[in-house]
Design a protein around this motif. Structure first.
Motif, short mmCIF file in Angstrom:
data_model
loop_
_atom_site.label_atom_id
_atom_site.label_comp_id
_atom_site.label_asym_id
_atom_site.label_seq_id
_atom_site.Cartn_x
_atom_site.Cartn_y
_atom_site.Cartn_z
N ARG A 83 0.85 -1.10 -0.04
CA ARG A 83 -0.09 0.06 -0.05
C ARG A 83 0.97 1.35 -0.04
O ARG A 83 0.42 2.17 -0.49
CB ARG A 83 -1.02 0.05 1.38
N THR B 94 -3.38 -3.90 -0.91
CA THR B 94 -3.71 -3.05 0.44
C THR B 94 -2.97 -3.79 1.58
O THR B 94 -2.93 -3.14 2.58
CB THR B 94 -5.17 -3.52 0.76
N GLU C 141 -10.16 -3.21 3.79
CA GLU C 141 -8.86 -3.65 3.19
C GLU C 141 -8.09 -4.74 3.86
O GLU C 141 -8.17 -4.60 5.22
CB GLU C 141 -8.17 -2.42 2.99
N LYS D 101 -5.60 -2.27 -4.00
CA LYS D 101 -5.81 -1.11 -3.66
C LYS D 101 -6.16 -0.15 -5.21
O LYS D 101 -7.11 0.85 -5.06
CB LYS D 101 -4.99 -0.36 -2.80
#
Length: 930
Positions: free
Chosen positions: A267, A449, A480, A681
């Motif tokens: 992330r 994520t 997430e 993500k």
């Protein structure tokens, strides 16, 4: 009469044929005069082309009537052969004499193109093309097909050039190599150093008939053959002059360059997977002046021996493979799959023999090795390099493709777009053209994520506390997945560039099954972590209430079987909160049967049990939530009370993965809905532009009674924070954690294996993170969720205390505004309102009689030691003295509204540990689950 008529007709035919022959002769004479009128001179001819004088036509002897009659009886095709000894080929611009000189603009073509191999509108079969030429004469090249401006945009087929070098076996046919010529490719547009070669003005002569200028052509052909003289080393010349003869060793080719794969990152942009440049040892054949099989193989064997010595490898390749590569693909490198890094390259590159090179390739690299290996996946070769004649688009090294994990699922995003490289070679092996027709475009970036730091430390915790297990953390607010670790794992770099059979067999036969991702591929009985689901369904359906007391003996009889609690000590009459905190089996047996399997199993499905999560995972298990239909299919009976009792404590025919258990905890913590989980993500292109971005979404609406949710959440809080809870080892020093222990029998009965669970969420107020920890026990190992799994949770979250405190910190308190008394002033810079902090009074703590802090209670005012829990009661609002009315009042006589400070009763600051009360050395230790 008939005979006379026939004689008259024969005479007429003879006259007609004589007139036709006369017209043909006159036509040739007229063409010759027209050429004279054009005024061609030798200086006007293209460079390297010498005009050959016309052969004088022999005078025809006078023919007798019988000879004329014989000539008239011959077919027209035979007469055409006598009158036109040279056939120039098709001419789209009109008829042209075979001896006419070629205009300069019609002779522009790269020196490396074999003139006899160019075709504008059809593919020439190599075998047919070879069969049309003789041993001592060049193949015919139609003049109109040499860079004809009218037909420039038509694809060019290069076929016999490839065939000449590949030397197909008798009876076989090699596919042509086709390349499309771009419009406007004239002499000025050719690459630097490429000289246009004038086309031959002569067609292919008949073998049995004389060819004008044959002496000159023969001399030039012998000169070209003299270029390649006997020798033991391949020649790399400086290019050759233009020639009218065929050069079978010249080549033009368009090759594809695989693009570097895009990155897979966490992330924060830290890479899990990326591409790097490495080198393979490779043979690079040159052009032997007189190639013989033994000579070529001996040359290659010397270089292979040096490669084996320098790189410590065993380069096994047959003589036939070496000879086959030289015949068909000597212009391309012949690599062996052995990675040479940059350091080794600098050490050995100066000592390499000529013809032994280091061939650069893109290689997938996994800098974090085993971190998230089951999620990231790996790549492999999509196919071996070609071994036959070179075709359009052949790769210069192997393409790769995703084989597992995100590498496989997002292969189209990661692989990019290959480039095209144009290369031209002279007959002596000289590279004369090298240019990109299209540069490779790297693949996009997949941003996960996952937090790399959290992922790596979760794997360290698993390595420290267990030999086999899993750990999952989910952000409740966004859905997430922050961490999803499995143990044991494997190094993804073992698969690069390929994994040996021995290594792969070692991984497969390992009893720990490192290739198995337990966090999402493993199906286990959820055990007591499922009890909050049953309690929530019972409360929501009004089968029990928050205050209902149920007697819980050590065992109860259901049908003909006894179902026991994990402890032999009777629990007495307890409510739902204490039943969750104590993990009392007999309470859930009774409540589960009363509620019915349909109700609590339906809620379980809403919480994500029994179905895949929807994450991009390869091999994810859906788990198992049985139905009556499933029972009838597999057990030939409907669901009985004994089955319901087992399911009520998370055992029996029920399976769930650690990911599903953590997802269910996120739903219970949210209380109103099940968040949709995310593992990716963003997806970005190579320039960093975001193509796809995922936002928080709801997966399922739970439709639960808030009071039922509050009761279950309070029971889970007591599991960790009450003195009688079974999960006290998971308590955190900086927040209130809620959880549930679990212990289950698992695997074959003969192995006597058990599982230990600890799952939950935190903080108690405004939950942010849900988690599940799994400890997979060894045969005959005694364990419990409180002793084995709970410490893993504490070790992980305490490590990130500072980071988590920032994340879960509540928003700053509201500030009040005080105004200075400036009568009649609507705007005063010096007296502008300003924010001041709210002052709180310390009343020395709240009343212990209310079930809040006092003797024997926690300093944070949440959990008593032994008395039943009571809800927090807010202190009454302190009265505020009236504020003097502003002299300036509204027309209705009332003063304008104004903010007033509110004084709050503070709670004492939490202590350094979850249980900071009095001495606990004499406190009874709860019995662990069995």
């Amino acid at each position: 009469m008939k005979r006379g008529a026939g004689s008259a007709w024969t005479g007429t035919s003879a006259v007609c044929w004589a007139v036709v022959c006369l017209l043909l002769v006159c036509h040739e004479v007229g063409l010759g005069q027209e050429n004279s009128k054009r005024g061609y001179r030798d200086a006007d001819l293209p460079p390297g082309v010498t005009r050959i004088p016309q052969r004088p036509k022999p005078e025809k002897p006078a023919q007798s009537p019988k000879a004329a009659k014989a000539d008239a009886s011959q077919p027209a095709s035979d007469q055409a052969q006598k009158s036109e000894p040279v056939s120039p080929g098709p001419d789209p611009q009109g008829e042209r004499n075979a001896q006419d000189p070629v205009e300069p603009q019609q002779a522009e073509m790269p020196a490396v193109l074999d003139k006899k191999t160019v075709s504008t509108d059809r593919t020439v079969n190599p075998v047919q093309a070879a069969s049309t030429q003789t041993d001592d004469q060049p193949a015919a090249l139609p003049e109109a097909q040499v860079n004809d401006p009218v037909r420039e945009s038509v694809p060019i087929t290069v076929s016999s050039a490839a065939t000449a070098a590949s030397e197909p076996e008798p009876g076989t046919t090699s596919p042509p190599v086709t390349e499309e010529r771009k419009p406007g490719k004239n002499a000025s547009a050719l690459p630097p150093g490429v000289t246009p070669i004038p086309a031959s003005p002569y067609g292919a002569a008949k073998k049995d008939q004389p060819n004008p200028g044959s002496e000159a052509l023969e001399a030039m052909r012998k000169a070209d053959e003299g270029i390649l003289r006997p020798g033991s080393e391949p020649r790399k010349g400086g290019g050759l002059e233009g020639s009218l003869t065929v050069r079978p060793d010249a080549r033009t080719m368009t090759l594809s360059i695989p693009a570097p794969r895009g990155q897979i990152t966490d992330r924060n942009g830290k890479p899990f997977a990326q591409s790097k440049v490495v080198w393979y040892p490779a043979l690079m054949f040159g052009q032997f002046e007189k190639a013989e099989k033994a000579q070529v193989i001996a040359w290659a064997r010397k270089r292979i021996a040096q490669a084996n010595e320098l790189f410590g490898i065993e380069w096994n390749i047959s003589d036939d493979q070496l000879w086959h590569h030289y015949r068909h693909r000597r212009w391309l490198a012949m690599p062996v799959t052995h990675v040479v890094d940059e350091k080794k390259k600098k050490e050995v590159e100066k000592s390499l023999m000529s013809g032994l090179i280091l061939h650069p390739v893109y290689l997938r690299s996994y800098p974090e090795k085993h971190a998230a290996a089951h999620i990231i996946g790996y790549v492999g070769s999509s196919g071996k390099l070609e071994k036959g004649p070179i075709n359009y688009g052949d790769p210069i090294f192997e393409y790769s493709e995703g084989r597992a994990g995100l590498e496989k699922i997002f292969d189209d995003v990661l692989k990019g777009k290959p480039g095209l490289l144009r290369k031209d070679y002279e007959a002596d092996g000289t590279e004369v053209v090298k240019m990109f027709e299209r540069r490779p475009k790297p693949g996009g970036t997949v941003v996960t994520t996952l937090d790399l730091d959290w992922q790596k430390y979760a794997e360290e915790v698993l390595e420290k506390y267990c030999s086999r297990g899993a750990f999952v953390v989910i952000d409740i607010q966004t859905g997430e997945v922050m961490t999803m670790a499995s143990r044991p794992s494997f190094d993804l770099n073992d698969f690069m560039p390929y994994i040996s059979n021995d290594k792969y067999q070692e991984l497969r036969e390992d009893p720990g099954t490192p290739l198995f991702g337990r966090a999402f591929q493993g199906g286990y009985p959820p055990a007591s972590t499922f009890k909050p689901v049953v309690a929530l369904a019972a409360l929501n359906n009004r089968e029990v209430s928050e205050r209902s007391l149920i007697h819980c003996p050590p065992a109860i009889r259901i049908g003909k079987h006894w179902f026991r609690n994990w402890t032999k000590v009777p629990e007495g009459d307890i409510d739902v909160k204490r039943a969750i905190a104590r993990s009392c089996n007999t309470w859930f047996y009774q409540v589960g049967i009363k509620t019915g399997p349909t109700a609590f199993l339906s809620l379980a499905r809403k919480l994500g049990y029994g179905s895949k999560s929807g994450l991009p995972l390869v091999g994810e298990t859906p788990g198992l939530i049985p139905t009556n239909e499933w029972m009838k299919k597999h057990h030939k009976r409907r669901m009985m009370d004994g089955d319901t009792a087992n399911l009520s404590i998370g055992q029996g025919v029920m399976l769930a993965s650690p990911l599903q258990v953590a997802q269910g905890m996120a739903g219970i913590a949210n209380g109103g809905e099940l968040p949709k989980l995310w593992l990716v993500k963003q997806i970005q292109d190579v320039g960093g532009r975001v193509l796809v971005a995922n936002e928080p979404k709801r997966r399922n609406f739970l439709n639960l009674d808030p009071t039922a949710v509050d009761a279950v959440q309070e029971g889970m809080m007591q599991v960790v924070n009450a003195g009688y809870g079974t999960g006290q080892r998971a308590g955190l020093s900086y927040t209130v954690l809620c959880g549930k222990t679990g212990t289950a029998q698992w695997g074959p009965k003969s192995q006597n294996k058990r599982l230990a669970w600890f799952a939950g969420y935190f903080p108690y107020e405004n939950p942010r993170f849900a988690f599940a920890a799994l400890y997979e026990g060894k045969p005959n190992e005694k364990l419990s969720g409180g002793r084995k799994a709970a410490p893993m949770v504490n070790a992980f979250f305490e490590h990130f205390k500072k980071d988590i405190q920032i994340i879960i910190a509540p928003p700053p308190k509201a500030l009040v505004i005080e105004e200075e008394d400036d009568e009649g002033q609507f705007l005063d810079i010096e007296g502008a309102p300003r924010a001041v902090p709210v002052e709180e009074e310390d009343d020395g703590g709240l009343d212990p009689a209310m079930g809040l802090p006092g003797a024997g209670y926690r300093s944070d005012g949440l959990v008593p030691e032994q008395t039943p829990l009571r809800p927090l009661v807010p202190s009454p609002v302190v009265p505020v003295n009236p504020v003097p009315r502003d002299p300036w009042v509204r027309p209705d006589g009332r003063a304008p509204s104004r903010a007033v400070p509110v004084e709050e009763d503070p709670l004492p600051a939490p202590g350094p540990r979850a249980f900071p009360g009095p001495d606990r050395s004499n406190r009874a230790i709860p019995v662990d689950e069995t």
